[in-house]
Motif scaffolding. Structure first.
Motif, PDB file in Angstrom:
ATOM      1  N   ALA A   1       0.843  -1.199   0.000  1.00 60.31           N
ATOM      2  CA  ALA A   1       0.000   0.000   0.000  1.00 60.31           C
ATOM      3  C   ALA A   1       0.877   1.247   0.000  1.00 60.31           C
ATOM      4  CB  ALA A   1      -0.895  -0.008   1.228  1.00 60.31           C
ATOM      5  N   ALA A   2       0.388   2.277  -0.676  1.00 63.99           N
ATOM      6  CA  ALA A   2       1.126   3.542  -0.685  1.00 63.99           C
ATOM      7  C   ALA A   2       1.170   4.118   0.724  1.00 63.99           C
ATOM      8  CB  ALA A   2       0.435   4.528  -1.616  1.00 63.99           C
TER       9      ALA A   2
ATOM     10  N   VAL B   1       0.931   6.683   3.822  1.00 66.21           N
ATOM     11  CA  VAL B   1       0.072   7.826   4.135  1.00 66.21           C
ATOM     12  C   VAL B   1       0.959   8.928   4.681  1.00 66.21           C
ATOM     13  CG1 VAL B   1      -1.877   8.646   5.490  1.00 66.21           C
ATOM     14  CG2 VAL B   1      -1.834   6.294   4.663  1.00 66.21           C
TER      15      VAL B   1
ATOM     16  N   ARG C   1      -0.559  15.732  10.540  1.00 66.00           N
ATOM     17  CA  ARG C   1      -1.298  16.068  11.759  1.00 66.00           C
ATOM     18  C   ARG C   1      -1.013  17.485  12.230  1.00 66.00           C
ATOM     19  NH1 ARG C   1       0.203  10.624  12.805  1.00 66.00           N
ATOM     20  NH2 ARG C   1       2.120  11.278  13.808  1.00 66.00           N
TER      21      ARG C   1
ATOM     22  N   GLY D   1      -3.226  18.629   0.582  1.00 61.03           N
ATOM     23  CA  GLY D   1      -3.915  17.343   0.642  1.00 61.03           C
ATOM     24  C   GLY D   1      -3.469  16.454  -0.500  1.00 61.03           C
ATOM     25  N   GLY D   2      -4.045  15.272  -0.561  1.00 58.69           N
ATOM     26  CA  GLY D   2      -3.695  14.352  -1.651  1.00 58.69           C
ATOM     27  C   GLY D   2      -2.889  13.187  -1.174  1.00 58.69           C
ATOM     28  N   ALA D   3      -3.070  12.078  -1.895  1.00 60.62           N
ATOM     29  CA  ALA D   3      -2.386  10.843  -1.511  1.00 60.62           C
ATOM     30  C   ALA D   3      -1.001  10.790  -2.137  1.00 60.62           C
ATOM     31  CB  ALA D   3      -3.214   9.648  -1.955  1.00 60.62           C
TER      32      ALA D   3
ATOM     33  N   THR E   1       0.477  -0.462   7.309  1.00 62.98           N
ATOM     34  CA  THR E   1      -0.028   0.439   6.266  1.00 62.98           C
ATOM     35  C   THR E   1      -0.922  -0.368   5.327  1.00 62.98           C
ATOM     36  OG1 THR E   1       1.994   1.744   6.391  1.00 62.98           O
ATOM     37  CG2 THR E   1       0.652   2.025   4.416  1.00 62.98           C
ATOM     38  N   GLY E   2      -2.065   0.172   4.970  1.00 65.05           N
ATOM     39  CA  GLY E   2      -2.976  -0.579   4.117  1.00 65.05           C
ATOM     40  C   GLY E   2      -3.744   0.318   3.173  1.00 65.05           C
ATOM     41  N   ALA E   3      -4.375  -0.301   2.197  1.00 69.60           N
ATOM     42  CA  ALA E   3      -5.202   0.439   1.233  1.00 69.60           C
ATOM     43  C   ALA E   3      -6.433  -0.389   0.909  1.00 69.60           C
ATOM     44  CB  ALA E   3      -4.407   0.722  -0.033  1.00 69.60           C
TER      45      ALA E   3
ATOM     46  N   ASN F   1      -7.637   1.260  -3.827  1.00 63.69           N
ATOM     47  CA  ASN F   1      -6.549   2.197  -3.515  1.00 63.69           C
ATOM     48  C   ASN F   1      -7.023   3.627  -3.273  1.00 63.69           C
ATOM     49  OD1 ASN F   1      -4.194   0.872  -3.134  1.00 63.69           O
ATOM     50  ND2 ASN F   1      -3.351   1.265  -5.163  1.00 63.69           N
TER      51      ASN F   1
ATOM     52  N   HIS G   1      -6.267   5.057   2.034  1.00 64.59           N
ATOM     53  CA  HIS G   1      -4.958   4.644   2.536  1.00 64.59           C
ATOM     54  C   HIS G   1      -4.935   4.895   4.037  1.00 64.59           C
ATOM     55  CE1 HIS G   1      -3.046   4.362  -1.490  1.00 64.59           C
ATOM     56  NE2 HIS G   1      -4.025   5.198  -1.776  1.00 64.59           N
ATOM     57  N   VAL G   2      -4.523   3.902   4.788  1.00 64.52           N
ATOM     58  CA  VAL G   2      -4.486   4.064   6.241  1.00 64.52           C
ATOM     59  C   VAL G   2      -3.113   3.649   6.766  1.00 64.52           C
ATOM     60  CG1 VAL G   2      -6.961   3.691   6.520  1.00 64.52           C
ATOM     61  CG2 VAL G   2      -5.392   1.754   6.667  1.00 64.52           C
ATOM     62  N   ARG G   3      -2.771   4.207   7.883  1.00 66.49           N
ATOM     63  CA  ARG G   3      -1.496   3.852   8.514  1.00 66.49           C
ATOM     64  C   ARG G   3      -1.637   3.958  10.026  1.00 66.49           C
ATOM     65  NH1 ARG G   3       3.725   7.150   9.515  1.00 66.49           N
ATOM     66  NH2 ARG G   3       5.194   5.487  10.004  1.00 66.49           N
TER      67      ARG G   3
ATOM     68  N   ASP H   1      -3.586   7.445  10.805  1.00 64.00           N
ATOM     69  CA  ASP H   1      -3.739   8.432   9.738  1.00 64.00           C
ATOM     70  C   ASP H   1      -4.482   7.777   8.584  1.00 64.00           C
ATOM     71  OD1 ASP H   1      -0.865   9.078  11.037  1.00 64.00           O
ATOM     72  OD2 ASP H   1      -1.799  10.926  10.343  1.00 64.00           O
TER      73      ASP H   1
ATOM     74  N   GLN I   1      -6.175   8.615   4.567  1.00 58.85           N
ATOM     75  CA  GLN I   1      -6.356   9.536   3.441  1.00 58.85           C
ATOM     76  C   GLN I   1      -7.365   8.923   2.494  1.00 58.85           C
ATOM     77  OE1 GLN I   1      -4.178  12.521   2.741  1.00 58.85           O
ATOM     78  NE2 GLN I   1      -5.886  12.944   1.366  1.00 58.85           N
TER      79      GLN I   1
ATOM     80  N   GLY J   1      -8.821   9.502  -1.110  1.00 57.35           N
ATOM     81  CA  GLY J   1      -8.643  10.293  -2.322  1.00 57.35           C
ATOM     82  C   GLY J   1      -7.724  11.469  -2.067  1.00 57.35           C
ATOM     83  N   ALA J   2      -8.007  12.557  -2.766  1.00 55.72           N
ATOM     84  CA  ALA J   2      -7.131  13.723  -2.640  1.00 55.72           C
ATOM     85  C   ALA J   2      -7.668  14.759  -1.668  1.00 55.72           C
ATOM     86  CB  ALA J   2      -6.958  14.368  -4.021  1.00 55.72           C
TER      87      ALA J   2
ATOM     88  N   TYR K   1      -8.679  13.850   4.721  1.00 60.20           N
ATOM     89  CA  TYR K   1      -7.614  13.317   5.570  1.00 60.20           C
ATOM     90  C   TYR K   1      -8.133  13.303   7.002  1.00 60.20           C
ATOM     91  CZ  TYR K   1      -3.277  13.329   8.318  1.00 60.20           C
ATOM     92  OH  TYR K   1      -2.291  13.056   9.235  1.00 60.20           O
TER      93      TYR K   1
ATOM     94  N   PHE L   1      -7.128  11.893  11.199  1.00 56.10           N
ATOM     95  CA  PHE L   1      -6.131  11.301  12.095  1.00 56.10           C
ATOM     96  C   PHE L   1      -6.700  11.185  13.493  1.00 56.10           C
ATOM     97  CE2 PHE L   1      -4.861  14.982  14.556  1.00 56.10           C
ATOM     98  CZ  PHE L   1      -5.117  16.056  13.723  1.00 56.10           C
TER      99      PHE L   1
END
Lengths: 214, 415
Positions: free
Chosen positions: A37-38, A40, A44, A51-53, B32-34, B38, B41-43, B80, B82, B84-85, B88, B90
């Motif tokens: 996974a990408a 994050v 904070r 913003g944005g992934a 970390t996962g998605a 996709n 996205h979480v961490r 945390d 996310q 999309g864009a 966000y 936390f």
């Protein structure tokens, strides 16, 4: 009679135009691990953000030929940039002795560092417009993990190899390693920090050998 | 001294036996996962802090130790996400003996949580809702144990004044007594007084509310409406304890001419008294009449291996039956990386107080003026394990507390 003469001259012409000791080519396919996974990006305590992934980096492999090769006449150069808060590329194979530039292509600071035994350094904070671009020489073969002290999610790898013959695989695992000298070598594929596979290969001039790593 | 030695030994042992870089990287990848093709996205990440303090009594700042030594372990977990864009979120939770170094019972708290929406692609603008650190000043981005080059906070964020937030003073003399100006406090009473006093800004001030923010070119701005004043204690930040009957308004305007400089001006106003103080107010007054008003200026500079920060805070507390009482605090801090592993930091802090009228009509400063020098050295064993040692020397213009010293050590492992 005429046709046999033609064949003789054609063969002679082909022999004269072909380079003596034509280089070998290795092709094949590496089975790559599943994509992770990408990361994050932690935001904070930085409230004014776009913003944005963060972009996902697909798993790639480095295929290289291990053997004894003449040293490079001049130190090779390579580049590993920071763009959109990621390293580009995320995996960079280089030959030992390579000078690697680390241009910052973002409008914010980066602070690249490594604690890896193969190369320990800290570039400090530097901007996009700073010249000269921060550069490090990688002399010791091994794996170097790069990080950014400001952006915790940023990570990249430099694989320092003791060979000039290496290539990064395609995202689907296919590779093509050309310009190889004939001889017996060990063909290795680096998949991740825990996984390196190898096969002995015998290369002959002008031949293409296909080696898959399932 | 044996306890400090024991803590130091534990830190040294832990540091040498700590997990290798690659192991913690694998832990990070595993956390970390998605999901949803996709899009999400979480961490999950965290930090384990082992802190030790040794202070001359009474311990300075927000170290709430009843003895000379204090061992303060803390586990922080962060989530945390996310989407999309534009979305966000936390969450931050901690398990320790108190928000500040304390000898209390072990507890688990949900310290921070927020949802941030940035609806315009490529633009630095949006809104944030939840319980999160204040937008005021420039210390917040480095207040975490990993990013703070020191163990403790700068003076404006932890030096307790004579202001109590659970009761209104009856006279100026009482304020002077609470501040330990006159009469001089007795040693046993100092810790109890510390538990009722407030600083200018209480640490990162994770109060609850909403913020809007935006940036254009080299300028950025953020404004927030929260449920508690900057000086309010951690118990007041939770929306389950305090709602928005007495909102606090804060904001910061920033200017970044380039990546090296970060200059900001902040302001805040909010009711600093708890609801419990209402019964002690003068007749005809309300809690909202007694506000903490803060003006602050911050500047940050970074270049290669050097970072410098400075902030100056001017705070005015409207005090029942006394009137306005002002205090000014500032600090100058620098961090230098000596090598990939070693860094050092120095910080000079001072706080001054205005005067109030005593019973005999004389004008007396309503707080003990403080000067403190902090020096710290840090070592990173791996990119995830770091140890810091800080020495602080504090001078106050009161005989009893003329010179205070504190040694602090902290081992942080993040994952």
């Amino acid at each position: 009679m005429i046709s046999s003469r033609l064949l003789f001259f054609a063969a002679l012409a082909l022999a004269l135009t072909a380079p003596a000791g034509a280089e070998a080519v290795l092709t094949g396919r590496v089975v790559l691990p599943k994509p992770t996974a990408a990361p994050v990006r932690s935001q904070r305590y930085e409230i004014v953000t776009k913003g944005g992934a963060v972009a996902t980096n697909p798993p790639l492999a480095v295929v290289y030929l291990e053997g004894v090769f003449p040293p490079a006449a001049t130190p090779p150069r390579a580049q590993l940039a920071q763009k959109d808060l990621t390293f580009v590329p995320s995996l960079l194979p280089v030959r030992a002795g390579t000078m690697v530039e680390f241009p910052n292509q973002d409008d914010t600071y980066h602070n690249i560092f490594s604690f890896s035994p193969a190369k320990r350094f800290d570039l400090g904070r530097y901007r996009a417009e700073e010249r000269p671009v921060p550069t490090q020489r990688f002399d010791t073969p091994g794996l170097v993990t790069l990080r950014c002290d400001i952006h915790e999610h940023m990570r990249a790898l430099i694989l320092v190899l003791d060979t000039p013959h290496f290539v990064l695989s395609e995202p689907d695992g296919r590779y093509r390693l050309g310009g190889l000298p004939a001889g017996r070598y060990l063909l290795k594929v680096w998949i991740d920090s825990k996984t390196t596979r190898e096969r002995p290969v015998e290369l002959t001039d002008g031949a293409t050998l296909t080696v898959d790593f399932p | 001294m044996r306890r400090v030695g024991l803590i130091g030994g534990m830190i040294a042992l832990a540091a040498t036996a700590w997990p290798a870089e690659s192991f913690l990287d694998r832990v990070d990848e595993a956390l970390t996962g998605a999901w949803l093709q996709n899009k999400v996205h979480v961490r999950l990440s965290g930090a384990l802090d082992l802190e030790g303090y040794r202070s001359t009594l009474p311990a300075p700042g927000l170290v709430l130790a009843d003895g000379r030594d204090l061992f303060n372990p803390r586990l922080s977990l962060f989530f945390d996400a996310q989407y999309g864009a534009h979305v966000y979120a936390f969450v931050g939770a901690r398990a320790d003996h108190g928000f500040d170094p304390d000898t209390g019972r072990a507890q688990v708290r949900l310290d921070e949580y927020a949802l941030r929406l940035t609806p315009w692609a490529g633009r630095r603008a949006g809104v944030q809702l939840g319980k999160f650190s204040t937008v005021v000043g420039n210390w917040m981005p480095r207040h975490g144990s990993w990013d703070n080059p020191f163990v403790t906070a700068p003076l404006p964020y932890e030096n307790l004044t004579g202001i109590w937030d659970d009761a209104a003073v009856r006279t100026g003399r009482v304020l002077l007594a609470w501040a330990g100006v006159r009469p001089r406090p007795v040693r046993g009473g100092v810790l109890q007084d510390k538990r009722r006093s407030v600083p200018i800004v209480w640490g990162p001030s994770y109060a609850s509310g909403a913020a809007i923010f935006g940036g254009v070119g080299k300028f950025d701005a953020a404004f927030e409406v929260k449920n508690a004043a900057l000086s309010s204690r951690p118990e007041q930040w939770d929306v389950a304890q305090v709602q928005w009957q007495h909102p606090t308004y804060s904001g910061r305007i920033g200017y970044r001419p380039d990546a090296r400089w970060n200059i900001g001006f902040s302001a805040s106003t909010g009711c600093y008294l708890q609801a419990a103080a209402a019964a002690t107010l003068p007749g005809g007054t309300r809690l909202d009449d007694f506000r903490e008003t803060v003006l602050a200026h911050d500047i940050g500079f970074a270049w290669h291996r050097v970072q410098v920060w400075a902030e100056v805070y001017r705070a005015r507390f409207a005090i029942p039956r006394v009137g306005p009482a002002d205090t000014t605090a500032y600090y100058l801090e620098t961090k230098v990386k000596f090598s990939p592993r070693w860094f050092g930091a120095l910080r000079w802090n001072q706080q001054f107080f205005s005067t109030v009228r005593d019973l005999d009509g004389t004008q007396v400063r309503w707080g003990r003026e403080v000067a403190r020098f902090d020096a710290a050295v840090g070592h990173r064993f791996t990119p995830q394990v770091q140890a810091k040692l800080q020495c602080s020397w504090q001078h106050e213009d009161a005989e009893q507390h003329a010179g205070r010293r504190q040694i602090s050590a902290q081992l942080t492992t993040r994952f």
